[in-house]
Enzyme design. Structure first.
Site, PDB file in Angstrom:
ATOM      1  CD  GLU A   3      -3.102  -0.957   2.169  1.00  0.00           C
ATOM      2  OE1 GLU A   3      -2.997  -0.122   3.081  1.00  0.00           O
ATOM      3  OE2 GLU A   3      -4.123  -1.639   1.989  1.00  0.00           O
ATOM      4  CD  GLU A  61      -4.526  -5.883   2.615  1.00  0.00           C
ATOM      5  OE1 GLU A  61      -5.305  -5.078   3.177  1.00  0.00           O
ATOM      6  OE2 GLU A  61      -3.299  -5.874   2.796  1.00  0.00           O
TER       7      GLU A  61
END
Ligand SMILES: *[C@@H]1O[C@H](CO)[C@@H](O)[C@H](O)[C@H]1NC(C)=O
Ligand SMILES: *[C@@H]1O[C@H](CO)[C@@H](O)[C@H](O)[C@H]1NC(C)=O
Ligand SMILES: *[C@@H]1O[C@H](CO)[C@@H](O)[C@H](O)[C@H]1NC(C)=O
Ligand SMILES: *[C@@H]1O[C@H](CO)[C@@H](O)[C@H](O)[C@H]1NC(C)=O
Length: 895
Positions: A193, A262
């Site tokens: 991320e 995710e």
């Protein structure tokens, strides 16, 4: 190591098991025929074939190695093809250059277990992982490297990062764990991320992304790498999506597949927060939409969340449980109907896999204002695939979506009418028959209950109750206690002028840093306070996470917050006063740019206000520092060292008491149900069992409001929707893995900071004795039926398929009673079912006959099964509540 006090034969059995396990591993050099992994725009290509993959997120250190096989097996049974995990740098390299791959950090063993079960592994090395893990997975020593700036074009950081990533890739290669070596690893991840914080670093951030990608590729791992939430993922690295929904996501190149690393199927919780829940109808909708719109790899974050044992939880303020509302709960038990409904969804997607992988892209058909179909066709030149399904060749699969948040819709697709509930997707593996709709849950519900409650202190009355429950239990009659000194306790104390940065001093070896000084109070100050009604106060510009202020040995106030201002009134006596500031961390920051600068403790001015001659600048005073607690560093929580403390018997009137250690012993409850420690009577602290740190505990209460009575699955999810536990402590139960327990005399040690009642601490068993289900005539037949050989042979016609209720007890238990059964129009929900106006009289006998004494059973939902129609023209349903239990003489199966 905990001394084994088992009887000799138990040890023999264990050794035999170990020998068998060793033989299995020794024989299984490789788990698969070596295969290569590549990708195209549509999917990962595994051994030459495009695949639609379902992945289950499980973080190995959040469970014990003894739990791993069961978690992996339950993932596979639930329809997973892949297990996904991060690598946890802080656990693997606790001191620079000293590696740890033992116990919960035995990642090689974990990967081997995944491979042995026939599943693939997606290893996300990071090494920044976020993960609500302490310091985002970075070892805390990393911040002491001179000149280091994390996660940017910074030479000291890149050197350390490369060393760890190379260490992991080399280890995986040495252990033959990559797919081309016959191992399970099909994909890796570098960074994590980073796109969220890249702009904080300007041009250096862009350089770093390029460097990270090139560095990773140069390690020659031979499988694809992903970068999640990284729109500028360079070259062959695949940029992947994280979020609640990812069906609109497109990677940055047409040559890359759409991966969802995710899928947030729940959320984490903070001390004093509510417990988030994501409804499974919405989760299934998100997953179906993803495959509908061209996705090919989806990972549940988390499939099993587990526990932040020790001081591993991130922060600030993340709780010890990392249950995450995942399909497998913190204790390793299935969370139904979540697990079961997703299992059905996975089976439906797998039925479509031939068409999904054959088509390069779906054909889009608008069905209505908020309704749409995506159709995947096998083109004629793909005929070589020749997939047959109930006698006809599958050449077409379709997903029909109704994204209307409120209303059901009736649509026409390829000439047939379909009813679509709001916010749902119907899956048609043959473009004709609906086998699954995301909003229609047919899976059973499992109620988690306390089957057994062992207070660790027994008054006579509870002792009687216990004896009737389990005669073998040794009940402790006492708690022992010892006080933690509110002062320096070791040679390691030191005195300097000024306030030091918390982490610079503790190196995170403990949550606690003592600051000790003396304040002189004159007669004039005392009269000034009496006359002016002004009270002196400790004033700090900014502080995290907890500050406790002691004056002359007494706790006078506590402040909790994340970089908050402190104004804590204090009371001084004339003359010299001992002022102690105890700074505490509750999980280091795990998210954001410049973590190395975040630190802990105090920032800015630290003063005493309200004195006659003005404020006293505390940063100018001499302070004596002491890291940690005496009991912590003497390791009085271990079997070997606990006698080092001067334990005294705790009398019934001795509490509440601040900064106090308690210990007692307890027996391992019989059976295999997961064990929990109920610390609801305590304040804040830490707990250990046989030297194993089971985590921080804190009885902070969630806000009274903001929980929904009824959870409406429709519409976009966020973590405030459908939360529970309002007005209750966020966490009171703490998992004690069975493998940490011996048969008797388990040492429980508790450090309590604020004063609770240890006499009310109890051991509980997390039981799954009650199962319920409710299935109606209008439900779809079980997805798995479409793969039934009789069906494929044409012995059963499509129109003969009926809805069914499927019941199954967990972990090999049997259905021992049927508490409720009604075919007709039953009312209510699990544990409060009641008969409606319409009820087939033989409901109970039919269900009992089909289910009693069995681990699992299926009951058809039709008048045929119940002999006659109890009420014509009404849609009927069957509701059942059953109890599970062990059959007598099932034996001692604790291992
Ligand atoms: C995998 O790819 C490598 C490099 O192209 C090749 O040498 C090897 O034979 C392939 N292995 C398999 C099992 O296909
Ligand atoms: C595909 O199946 C049909 C029968 O359904 C058969 O005639 C044909 O030979 C098969 N083709 C291949 C390539 O196997
Ligand atoms: C604290 O440190 C000083 C200086 O090193 C030492 O003399 C003293 O004994 C220490 N205190 C304790 C309680 O060990
Ligand atoms: C922490 O210690 C280092 C070196 O010992 C120092 O350079 C740095 O300024 C300290 N940090 C703070 C916030 O005091």
């Amino acid at each position: 190591m905990v001394a084994q006090r088992g009887r000799p034969w138990i040890r023999c059995v264990l050794l035999l098991c170990l020998a068998i396990q060793f033989a299995l591993f020794a024989a299984a050099e490789t788990f698969f025929k070596p295969f290569n992994v590549s990708y195209d725009h549509r999917a990962l290509i595994i051994d030459g074939k495009r695949r639609m993959l379902i992945s289950a997120g499980i973080h190995y250190p959040r469970a014990t190695p003894e739990m791993w096989p069961d978690l992996i097996a339950k993932s596979k049974e639930g329809g997973a093809d892949v297990i996904q995990t991060y690598a946890f740098w802080s656990g693997h390299e606790p001191k620079r250059g000293q590696y740890n791959f033992e116990g919960r950090y035995d990642i090689v063993k974990f990967a081997n277990l995944v491979g042995a079960s026939g599943l693939y592994l997606h290893l996300r090395i990071g090494p920044y992982v976020c993960a609500e893990w302490n310091f985002g997975g970075f070892p805390v020593w990393l911040r002491d490297i001179p000149g280091i700036v994390f996660r940017t074009d910074n030479a000291p950081f890149k050197e350390e990062m490369q060393r760890f990533v190379k260490k992991m890739v080399d280890l995986m290669r040495e252990e033959k764990l990559f797919s081309w070596q016959g191992g399970p690893i099909i994909m890796l991840q570098i960074e994590n991320e980073y796109g969220n914080i890249e702009s904080s670093f300007g041009q250096k951030g862009k350089e770093y992304v390029k460097w990270a990608a090139e560095m990773a590729l140069a390690l020659g791992a031979g499988v694809p790498w992903v970068m999640c939430k990284q729109v500028d993922a360079p070259g062959s690295l695949i940029d992947a999506c994280n979020g609640y929904y990812c069906d609109g996501y497109r990677p940055n190149s047409y040559n890359k597949p759409t991966l969802w690393t995710e899928d947030w199927d729940g959320w984490y919780a903070s001390w004093g927060g509510r417990l988030p829940h994501r409804p499974v109808e919405d989760l299934a909708f998100a997953v179906a939409r993803f495959y509908q719109r061209g996705g090919s790899f989806q990972n549940y974050y988390m499939y099993f969340g587990g526990t932040n044992f020790g001081r591993t939880s991130g922060g600030p303020f993340y709780i010890t449980s990392y249950d995450y509302d995942a399909p497998i709960d913190e204790y390793g038990l299935l969370s139904d109907p979540k697990w079961g409904h997703l299992k059905d969804l996975h089976a439906a997607i797998k039925l479509c896999e031939p068409a999904l992988v054959a088509a390069d892209s779906p054909h889009y058909i608008k069905l209505g204002p908020k309704q749409e179909a995506h159709v995947y066709r096998i083109k004629t030149h793909h005929e070589g695939l020749n997939i047959t399904w109930y006698g006809t060749q599958i050449s077409c699969s379709a997903f029909l979506a109704n994204i209307d948040e409120h209303k059901a819709a009736s649509v026409t697709f390829l000439g047939q009418k379909y009813n679509l509930p709001p916010w749902s997707v119907s899956i048609l593996p043959d473009c004709r028959n609906v086998v699954f709709n995301t909003a229609k849950v047919g899976a059973q519900t499992t109620i988690k209950s306390v089957e057994f409650d062992l207070p660790l202190y027994s008054g006579i009355s509870t002792r009687q109750q216990l004896i009737t429950k389990n005669e073998d239990l040794f009940i402790t009659k006492s708690w022992m206690t010892v006080k933690e000194p509110i002062s320096v306790w070791s040679e390691n104390n030191f005195t300097v002028q000024g306030i030091l940065e918390h982490l610079n001093v503790t190196k995170d070896l403990s949550d606690y840093l003592w600051h000790i000084t003396r304040i002189f109070v004159s007669d004039e100050d005392i009269s000034f306070w009496e006359e002016s009604k002004i009270s002196p106060a400790v004033a700090i510009d900014s502080m995290r996470d907890v500050l406790r202020v002691f004056v002359n040995g007494q706790l006078t106030g506590s402040v909790i917050g994340h970089w908050v201002k402190v104004e804590q009134p204090v009371k001084f006596l004339k003359g010299y006063n001992d002022l102690v500031l105890l700074s505490q961390t509750v999980g280091l920051q795990n998210y954001g740019a410049f973590l190395e600068r975040d630190g802990a403790g105090f920032r800015g001015q630290v003063k005493l206000t309200g004195f006659k001659n003005g404020d006293i600048d505390l940063t100018k005073l001499l302070w004596t520092y002491q890291v940690g607690l005496k009991g912590e560093f003497l390791k009085i929580y271990t079997i070997e060292e606990n006698e080092k403390a001067d334990w005294a018997e705790l009398s019934l009137d001795a509490f509440p008491s601040t900064f106090t250690w308690y210990k007692t012993y307890f027996d391992n409850p019989a059976g295999t149900d997961p064990v929990a420690l109920d610390l609801g009577s305590m304040g804040k602290g830490q707990a250990w069992v046989n030297g194993h740190h089971i985590g921080r505990y804190w009885t902070l209460v969630a806000p009274k409001h903001g929980c929904q009575e009824i959870c409406d699955y429709r519409g976009a999810y966020n973590s405030d929707k459908c939360s529970t536990n309002c007005g209750k402590p966020t966490q009171t139960w703490y998992h004690i893995p069975r493998s940490w327990l011996q048969a008797s005399s388990n040492l429980l040690v508790i450090l309590e900071e604020t004063g609770g009642n240890p006499f009310e601490i109890s051991i509980k068993l997390r039981a799954t004795r009650v199962i319920c289900a409710q299935v109606s005539e209008s439900h779809y037949p079980p997805v798995q039926k479409w793969l039934d050989p009789d069906f494929i042979d044409g012995k059963i016609a499509v129109n003969d398929l009926r809805p069914e209720m499927h019941l199954q007890c967990q972990d090999g238990m049997m259905i021992t009673s049927i508490e409720f059964a009604s075919y007709g129009t039953p009312q209510g929900s699990c544990q409060s079912f009641a008969r409606g106006n319409c009820h087939a009289a033989n409901s109970l006998s039919i269900v009992s006959e089909g289910c009693l004494g069995k681990n699992s059973c299926s009951i058809g939902i039709s008048n045929l099964i119940f002999g006659s129609d109890p009420c014509r023209g009404v849609i009927k349903r069957l509701a059942v509540e059953a109890r599970c239990g062990s059959l007598p003489n099932a034996g001692f199966s604790q291992f």
